[in-house]
Write an enzyme that holds these catalytic residues in place. Sequence first.
Site, PDB file in Angstrom:
ATOM      1  N   PHE A 178       0.826  -1.211   0.000  1.00  0.00           N
ATOM      2  CA  PHE A 178       0.000   0.000   0.000  1.00  0.00           C
ATOM      3  C   PHE A 178       0.867   1.270   0.000  1.00  0.00           C
ATOM      4  CE2 PHE A 178      -1.759   2.811   3.470  1.00  0.00           C
ATOM      5  CZ  PHE A 178      -2.433   3.664   2.606  1.00  0.00           C
ATOM      6  N   ILE A 179       1.674   1.464   1.022  1.00  0.00           N
ATOM      7  CA  ILE A 179       2.472   2.698   1.087  1.00  0.00           C
ATOM      8  C   ILE A 179       3.569   2.663   0.020  1.00  0.00           C
ATOM      9  CG2 ILE A 179       3.927   4.168   2.543  1.00  0.00           C
ATOM     10  CD1 ILE A 179       2.446   3.020   4.990  1.00  0.00           C
ATOM     11  N   ASP A 216       9.669  -7.223  -3.544  1.00  0.00           N
ATOM     12  CA  ASP A 216       8.462  -7.551  -2.781  1.00  0.00           C
ATOM     13  C   ASP A 216       8.223  -9.054  -2.861  1.00  0.00           C
ATOM     14  OD1 ASP A 216       5.630  -7.651  -1.863  1.00  0.00           O
ATOM     15  OD2 ASP A 216       5.775  -5.473  -2.018  1.00  0.00           O
ATOM     16  N   GLY A 232       1.703  -7.526  -0.684  1.00  0.00           N
ATOM     17  CA  GLY A 232       1.797  -6.651  -1.861  1.00  0.00           C
ATOM     18  C   GLY A 232       1.000  -7.230  -3.020  1.00  0.00           C
ATOM     19  N   LEU A 264      10.538  -0.554   3.387  1.00  0.00           N
ATOM     20  CA  LEU A 264       9.147  -0.590   3.849  1.00  0.00           C
ATOM     21  C   LEU A 264       8.641  -2.016   4.028  1.00  0.00           C
ATOM     22  CD1 LEU A 264       9.315   2.413   3.124  1.00  0.00           C
ATOM     23  CD2 LEU A 264       7.183   2.207   1.879  1.00  0.00           C
ATOM     24  N   THR A 318      10.563 -11.977   9.655  1.00  0.00           N
ATOM     25  CA  THR A 318      10.608 -11.042   8.523  1.00  0.00           C
ATOM     26  C   THR A 318      11.005  -9.658   9.010  1.00  0.00           C
ATOM     27  OG1 THR A 318       8.843 -12.262   7.447  1.00  0.00           O
ATOM     28  CG2 THR A 318       9.224 -10.017   6.663  1.00  0.00           C
ATOM     29  N   ALA A 322      11.295   2.200   7.758  1.00  0.00           N
ATOM     30  CA  ALA A 322       9.936   2.497   8.209  1.00  0.00           C
ATOM     31  C   ALA A 322       9.663   1.776   9.522  1.00  0.00           C
ATOM     32  CB  ALA A 322       8.928   2.067   7.155  1.00  0.00           C
ATOM     33  N   TYR A 337       5.164  -7.278  17.254  1.00  0.00           N
ATOM     34  CA  TYR A 337       5.367  -6.322  16.158  1.00  0.00           C
ATOM     35  C   TYR A 337       6.103  -5.083  16.680  1.00  0.00           C
ATOM     36  CZ  TYR A 337       4.183  -3.181  12.273  1.00  0.00           C
ATOM     37  OH  TYR A 337       4.234  -2.298  11.223  1.00  0.00           O
TER      38      TYR A 337
END
Length: 322
Positions: A11-12, A31, A36, A76, A95, A117, A149
């Site tokens: 998205f971003i 990606d 994604g 990101l 990840t 990010a 997270y």
Amino acid sequence: MRCLITGGAGFIGSHLAEHLLRLGHEVVVLDDMSTGREENLAGLGDGGRLTLVRGSVCDAEAVERCMAGVDAIYHLAAAVGVFTILGKTLESLRTNLDGTETVLEAARRHGVPILVASTSEVYGKNTADGLTEDADRIVGSPLLNRWSYAEAKALDETLAHLYGVEYGVRTVIVRLFNTVGPRQSGRYGMVVPRFVAQALAGEPLTVFGDGQQVRCFCHVLDVVPALVALLEDESAHGTVYNLGNTEQTSIGMLAQRVIAATGSSSTVEKVPYEQAYGPGFEDMERRVPDCGKALRQVGFRPRRSLDDIIASVVADQRGATG
Ligand code: UDP
């Protein structure tokens, strides 16, 4: 310039790719297509300046293959969304930890500046009205999956910081606060696309908990130029910036605003946290940023209101559904 965006089909990342292409840069997207989507990059009018590489940020060879001629990295790629984190906790942790170190290593080897990010989740349960970058982190038990997270992202920040201090890598960290806009999927938990999809389908809007929890939603198109400005500004490196909007809403009020914006006949259904996320879930009661640091550094000032944000997500989903 040639820019690598990890997670660039997300998205971003896809909005950032679009912005960089519009500025005339070349873009390489790495990606793994976990969240994604190729459609996110379709029709960007890249004129051959966009390359999509399918691969994981945890795969050092895949990262290396993307690095040829790269002048800047936007990292990101991450496992995102509360449903993802709770559903695949260990995989997400790996990840978010290993991926960041692998990409930082590539930045170090190639002497390339990198934006990492991070997230407002690192503040955890700190309910201060206007969280500044030096605010304390208040997180729950490391055995509660939700916090993994925040823990991974906090360690990513420390890694990025130390790569700067010890290896001289030019790094900048951003903490994103509830970024929203077209192309965001509700599948992984994000509340605005979920409420809009529910309202458009005439289904009840699922407000988790009592709906009193407060968030600030920022339009992705307000965030993306700031990412570029911060990485391009060498005096911004070596530290961290909050990026978000300061307009507050409760989630219960958000549901009402989405119903009003769509003219939907949907009702609101309160769902206990335990039912939504499973036992032992802790939510944040309030998460409100102070973005004065980014304002002073690069003039960051979000222009789009919550009503604009809701309208853009409604238009996106109406377009996508027909
Ligand atoms: N939420 C909700 N209904 C949903 C999805 C989320 O009430 O269908 C709530 C969620 O519990 C949280 C807020 O909306 O309090 C924002 O959730 P999101 O996952 O978008 O972002 P978070 O701020 O949790 O990272």
